[in-house]
Design a protein around this motif. Structure first.
Motif, PDB file in Angstrom:
ATOM      1  N   PHE A  46       0.816  -1.216   0.000  1.00 54.09           N
ATOM      2  CA  PHE A  46       0.000   0.000   0.000  1.00 54.09           C
ATOM      3  C   PHE A  46       0.846   1.261   0.000  1.00 54.09           C
ATOM      4  O   PHE A  46       1.938   1.289   0.565  1.00 54.09           O
ATOM      5  N   GLU A  47       0.299   2.311  -0.622  1.00 51.46           N
ATOM      6  CA  GLU A  47       0.844   3.659  -0.520  1.00 51.46           C
ATOM      7  C   GLU A  47       0.007   4.418   0.506  1.00 51.46           C
ATOM      8  O   GLU A  47      -1.099   3.994   0.859  1.00 51.46           O
ATOM      9  N   LYS A  48       0.510   5.541   0.966  1.00 53.82           N
ATOM     10  CA  LYS A  48      -0.161   6.309   2.021  1.00 53.82           C
ATOM     11  C   LYS A  48      -1.576   6.732   1.629  1.00 53.82           C
ATOM     12  O   LYS A  48      -2.506   6.658   2.430  1.00 53.82           O
ATOM     13  N   VAL A  79       7.594   4.954  -0.825  1.00 55.80           N
ATOM     14  CA  VAL A  79       7.301   4.622   0.561  1.00 55.80           C
ATOM     15  C   VAL A  79       6.043   3.767   0.568  1.00 55.80           C
ATOM     16  O   VAL A  79       5.016   4.163   0.009  1.00 55.80           O
ATOM     17  N   TYR A  80       6.121   2.604   1.191  1.00 59.33           N
ATOM     18  CA  TYR A  80       5.034   1.633   1.173  1.00 59.33           C
ATOM     19  C   TYR A  80       4.814   1.035   2.561  1.00 59.33           C
ATOM     20  O   TYR A  80       5.637   1.195   3.460  1.00 59.33           O
ATOM     21  N   ALA A  81       3.714   0.307   2.679  1.00 63.98           N
ATOM     22  CA  ALA A  81       3.430  -0.529   3.842  1.00 63.98           C
ATOM     23  C   ALA A  81       2.902  -1.856   3.320  1.00 63.98           C
ATOM     24  O   ALA A  81       2.255  -1.908   2.269  1.00 63.98           O
ATOM     25  N   ILE A  82       3.186  -2.922   4.051  1.00 68.41           N
ATOM     26  CA  ILE A  82       2.695  -4.243   3.681  1.00 68.41           C
ATOM     27  C   ILE A  82       1.690  -4.676   4.737  1.00 68.41           C
ATOM     28  O   ILE A  82       1.930  -4.533   5.938  1.00 68.41           O
ATOM     29  N   VAL A 123       4.020   1.729  10.182  1.00 67.34           N
ATOM     30  CA  VAL A 123       4.169   0.559   9.310  1.00 67.34           C
ATOM     31  C   VAL A 123       4.867   0.836   7.982  1.00 67.34           C
ATOM     32  O   VAL A 123       5.170  -0.083   7.237  1.00 67.34           O
ATOM     33  N   LYS A 124       5.145   2.083   7.689  1.00 67.99           N
ATOM     34  CA  LYS A 124       5.758   2.433   6.399  1.00 67.99           C
ATOM     35  C   LYS A 124       7.234   2.039   6.360  1.00 67.99           C
ATOM     36  O   LYS A 124       7.881   1.872   7.399  1.00 67.99           O
ATOM     37  N   PHE A 125       7.745   1.864   5.145  1.00 65.87           N
ATOM     38  CA  PHE A 125       9.162   1.616   4.926  1.00 65.87           C
ATOM     39  C   PHE A 125       9.537   2.191   3.569  1.00 65.87           C
ATOM     40  O   PHE A 125       8.693   2.379   2.698  1.00 65.87           O
TER      41      PHE A 125
END
Length: 138
Positions: A46-48, A79-82, A123-125
């Motif tokens: 996911f993106e923000k 920048v994403y989150a899983i 949760v972002k990276f």
């Protein structure tokens, strides 16, 4: 002679652009110590802007062991989150209690609070290398 040098420079630049364009990126998600070795994993990147609503990329895989690896190819740097959940009853959705607590196993990138709704900042990276591995425990 000048035209020959220009032509050679143009060929070098075109070759470089083709080389850069062919470079692939891969996000690898490794799952360790899966307790329940049945059902399916639903994995979303996911993106923000659409966090937990619409994934940029997603996959589902059958769980048949305690470890699994999933690859997402050609993901743009950013920048994403899983987010992942394990669908144990094959209804293609994450089952929740009436208070919003998950009834099925789940995991996210980063360090989310397991007793609260996830926050993007937790949760972002950064995905900023051609090959990156994120390890998650369900």
């Amino acid at each position: 002679m000048t035209n020959l040098v220009r032509l050679a420079l143009m060929l070098v630049m075109m070759s470089y652009q083709n080389f850069v364009a062919q470079e692939k990126t891969t996000l690898i998600v490794e799952f360790e110590r899966i307790k329940n070795t049945s059902g399916s994993l639903y994995i979303g990147v996911f993106e923000k802007e659409n966090f937990l609503k619409t994934s940029v990329m997603g996959k589902s895989i059958a769980v048949n062991g305690s470890t699994h690896t999933v690859e997402f190819e050609n993901l743009d740097f950013g920048v994403y989150a899983i987010s992942v959940f394990q669908d144990l009853n094959a209804n293609n959705t994450m089952d929740m209690e009436s208070n919003g607590m998950p009834l099925e196993p789940w995991a996210m990138s980063g360090n989310p609070n397991p007793y609260a709704a996830p926050y993007w900042e937790d949760v972002k990276f950064n995905f900023d290398e051609n090959k990156k591995t994120v390890k998650l425990k369900i």
